[in-house]
Write a protein that holds these residues in place. Structure first.
Motif, PDB file in Angstrom:
ATOM      1  N   ASP A 185      15.767  15.121  35.569  1.00 30.12           N
ATOM      2  CA  ASP A 185      15.484  16.553  35.471  1.00 30.12           C
ATOM      3  C   ASP A 185      14.048  16.748  35.008  1.00 30.12           C
ATOM      4  N   VAL A 186      13.464  17.878  35.403  1.00 36.71           N
ATOM      5  CA  VAL A 186      12.044  18.063  35.096  1.00 36.71           C
ATOM      6  C   VAL A 186      11.708  17.974  33.608  1.00 36.71           C
ATOM      7  N   THR A 187      12.598  18.470  32.753  1.00 35.03           N
ATOM      8  CA  THR A 187      12.268  18.435  31.325  1.00 35.03           C
ATOM      9  C   THR A 187      12.319  17.000  30.783  1.00 35.03           C
ATOM     10  N   MET A 190       9.244  15.084  32.006  1.00 34.41           N
ATOM     11  CA  MET A 190       8.062  15.334  31.177  1.00 34.41           C
ATOM     12  C   MET A 190       8.056  14.429  29.953  1.00 34.41           C
ATOM     13  N   GLN A 191       9.227  14.285  29.312  1.00 40.22           N
ATOM     14  CA  GLN A 191       9.294  13.477  28.094  1.00 40.22           C
ATOM     15  C   GLN A 191       9.073  12.001  28.399  1.00 40.22           C
TER      16      GLN A 191
ATOM     17  N   GLU B  44      19.413  22.237  35.974  1.00 38.39           N
ATOM     18  CA  GLU B  44      19.260  20.790  35.916  1.00 38.39           C
ATOM     19  C   GLU B  44      20.604  20.136  36.219  1.00 38.39           C
ATOM     20  N   SER B  45      20.623  18.810  36.285  1.00 35.54           N
ATOM     21  CA  SER B  45      21.877  18.147  36.622  1.00 35.54           C
ATOM     22  C   SER B  45      22.942  18.479  35.578  1.00 35.54           C
ATOM     23  N   GLN B 242      10.725  27.221  29.698  1.00 33.93           N
ATOM     24  CA  GLN B 242      10.512  25.769  29.588  1.00 33.93           C
ATOM     25  C   GLN B 242      10.665  25.086  30.952  1.00 33.93           C
ATOM     26  N   LEU B 243      11.685  25.523  31.701  1.00 31.67           N
ATOM     27  CA  LEU B 243      11.919  24.959  33.034  1.00 31.67           C
ATOM     28  C   LEU B 243      10.709  25.237  33.931  1.00 31.67           C
ATOM     29  N   ALA B 246       7.766  23.036  32.866  1.00 27.71           N
ATOM     30  CA  ALA B 246       7.976  21.633  33.256  1.00 27.71           C
ATOM     31  C   ALA B 246       7.823  21.453  34.757  1.00 27.71           C
ATOM     32  N   MET B 258       8.770  20.320  24.251  1.00 26.71           N
ATOM     33  CA  MET B 258      10.093  20.446  24.859  1.00 26.71           C
ATOM     34  C   MET B 258      11.193  20.446  23.801  1.00 26.71           C
ATOM     35  N   SER B 260      15.580  20.700  23.222  1.00 28.98           N
ATOM     36  CA  SER B 260      16.819  20.461  23.949  1.00 28.98           C
ATOM     37  C   SER B 260      17.701  21.705  23.925  1.00 28.98           C
ATOM     38  N   ASP B 262      20.926  21.524  25.023  1.00 25.42           N
ATOM     39  CA  ASP B 262      22.284  21.014  25.257  1.00 25.42           C
ATOM     40  C   ASP B 262      23.291  21.723  24.364  1.00 25.42           C
TER      41      ASP B 262
END
Lengths: 278, 262
Positions: A185-187, A190-191, B44-45, B242-243, B246, B258, B260, B262
């Motif tokens: 995933d793009v984020t 980046m990391q 994202e996935s 953020q998306l 990125a 960045m 998280s 989640d």
């Protein structure tokens, strides 16, 4: 200062019923402690170029070069034993798909620790400590838990970070990364790039970053080689990729959809046979 | 037969597995797409975007909530539904039967739905996706990735649907081929007034193809916005910002910032 890696007139070909197929046709470049991007579409020879450096080609491939040296070692004439000593410990290779690169019957943490033990020559306890630290460095939140998992128990993105951790733990001088973040995933991408960035900046690692993603390469690398049909058709400073002059590079850049433009139709690439040799 | 092509989803919820192992893949998702509109689902996935599409295509039958296409209840399994909405999958190497010719692949939906005149329709569909009649009796292994995806799009058009459900239709393709497929989808939408629901992780593809989009994270919609607002860089939610950042390429400072979600 002599470059870390020197390649001159690299060629890879495969036998076919209709005669040899030349997949890489005279690629030359040298690499210092920098981030070099190689971009191109499928079949351009970018991955074979990366694998040639490690001499990890299919058995039926014919490899030749006027010069292929890594830090003074001639890779063409080096005996298998020398190559094995370089692979993994001084030159690392990260592949795109962790599904095929991790051992399915070994806990992922053990695989990273094994790399530290064999290539770093450290004790089992120290190897474990380094593996955990590296898992943390690739932004895995619960390294102790992940250490004990098997490859089928981790997601694709996590598998890729584990692969990267395994390749980085021996602290190689050169890392060849073949589409290392394409599945992420793009984020997360980046990391992971930030980790590679740090290693180049802090430890002076050389990085060959193979990718089909022009925007990513131009924002991440120092220098870019554009490959088409087995040849380098253009070399540019990464920041200056937008100023590319070769029609293939320009065509690729223009065919990318962008968030901030409103073109209804994307220009498509009409491939000029002359690009094969021009 | 093919209805007006509107799509509505209300409080859609999908769980996989049972008990403590259950994964709540889609959590109360609602949106609607007007006839002829192109709507993007980005995430994202694991965000649940493909699961939403699979529910609409009838490929996932265990879900709660309401979903209608052209006013027909998706849960009813109405035989008219496949004639209204068809799906194109991500990987054209996996979605075409390796031992069926292009002709057989394209004629199958006609046979299932008892539609005659197969030969002419197959040729028309091939023309519509920019493949000549010379491709008709080839096998998938004789086609490039882009040609395969054209065949998959042709298959989706065989029943003359009004809605196309597109699951990452270009992410397995090279960028120059991606441009060709996106142009093809654009032209088909214009010519046939198709409603499109496009799932992608690529914000640029969504911005190029869609009028509106919804951003998903962990099974829920974070925000819904017009593509114009995305272009101006005006997402309301921090997750979307953020998306977006990125997606614009590598930046050391952005990478360090960045967080998280989640």
């Amino acid at each position: 200062m002599t470059p870390l890696l020197e390649i001159e007139d690299l060629r890879v070909s495969f036998p076919t019923p209709t005669g040899p197929f030349d997949a890489v046709r005279g690629v030359s470049f040298s690499l210092g402690r920098e981030r070099l991007g190689i971009v191109g579409e499928s079949g351009s020879g970018k991955s074979l170029t990366g694998r040639s450096i490690l001499r990890l080609l299919p058995a039926n491939a014919a490899l030749s070069a006027r010069r292929l040296t890594f830090d003074g070692t001639d890779l063409l004439s080096a005996p298998t034993r020398t190559l094995r000593a370089l692979r993994g410990s001084r030159i690392g290779l990260v592949l795109q798909d962790p599904k095929y690169s991790l051992n399915p019957v070994m806990r992922v943490g053990e695989q990273i620790a094994e790399a530290a033990r064999i290539h770093g020559g450290v004790s089992a306890a120290e190897a474990r400590r380094r593996a955990l630290a590296m898992l943390e460095a690739v932004r895995i939140r619960d390294p102790e838990r992940v250490f004990g998992l098997y490859p089928h128990e981790v997601s694709g993105g996590m598998g890729q970070r584990i692969m990267i951790a395994m390749m980085l733990v021996p602290e190689p001088d050169l890392l060849i990364a073949d589409e290392p973040t394409s599945a992420l995933d793009v984020t997360v991408q980046m990391q992971v790039l930030a980790i590679l960035d740090d290693l180049v900046a802090r430890r002076g690692m050389g990085l060959i970053f193979i990718s089909h993603d022009l925007d990513l390469v131009s924002s991440f690398c120092d220098r870019v080689l554009v490959m088409y049909a087995g040849r380098v058709v253009e070399e540019r400073n990464a920041r200056d990729l937008a100023g590319a002059t070769h029609p293939y590079t320009r065509g690729l850049l223009q065919s990318l959809p962008r968030i901030d433009d409103e073109r209804a139709e994307l220009p498509t690439l009409s491939r000029d046979p002359a690009w094969r040799d021009g | 037969m093919s209805g007006d092509g509107s799509v509505t989803v209300r409080d859609l919820s999908v769980r996989f597995g049972r008990g403590s192992q259950a994964v709540h893949a889609v959590r109360g998702v609602s949106f609607s797409v007007a006839p002829g509109e192109s709507f993007g689902l980005v995430g994202e996935s694991g965000s649940g975007k493909s699961t939403v599409l699979r529910v609409l295509a009838g490929l996932n039958q265990d879900w709660q909530g309401t979903a209608t296409i052209s006013g027909l209840d998706v849960a009813s399994g109405d035989r008219r539904l496949p004639r209204i909405a068809q799906m194109v999958f991500q990987d054209p190497y996996a979605s075409l039967h390796p031992r069926h010719t292009v002709d057989r692949t394209l004629a199958e939906p006609l046979a299932i739905h008892g539609i005659g005149d197969a030969s002419r329709r197959v040729e028309q569909a091939l023309m519509a996706v920019g493949l000549g009649p010379g491709f008709r009796f080839r096998y998938p292994n004789q086609l490039s990735g882009g040609q395969r995806q054209r065949v998959a799009i042709a298959r989706a058009l065989m029943l003359e649907p009004s809605v196309l459900l597109l699951d990452e239709p270009t992410s397995a393709l090279d960028v120059s081929v991606q441009a060709e497929i996106l142009n093809l989808l654009h032209r088909l939408r214009r010519e046939r007034g198709l409603t499109m629901l496009l799932v992608s992780h690529n914000l640029a593809v969504i911005a190029h193809m869609c009028d509106r989009l919804a951003v998903m994270n962990r099974g829920a919609i974070v925000e819904e916005m017009a593509v114009a607002a995305l272009r101006r860089g005006e997402p309301r939610e921090a997750y979307t910002r953020q998306l977006l950042l990125a997606s614009l390429g590598y930046d050391r400072a952005v990478a360090a910032s960045m967080v998280s979600y989640d």
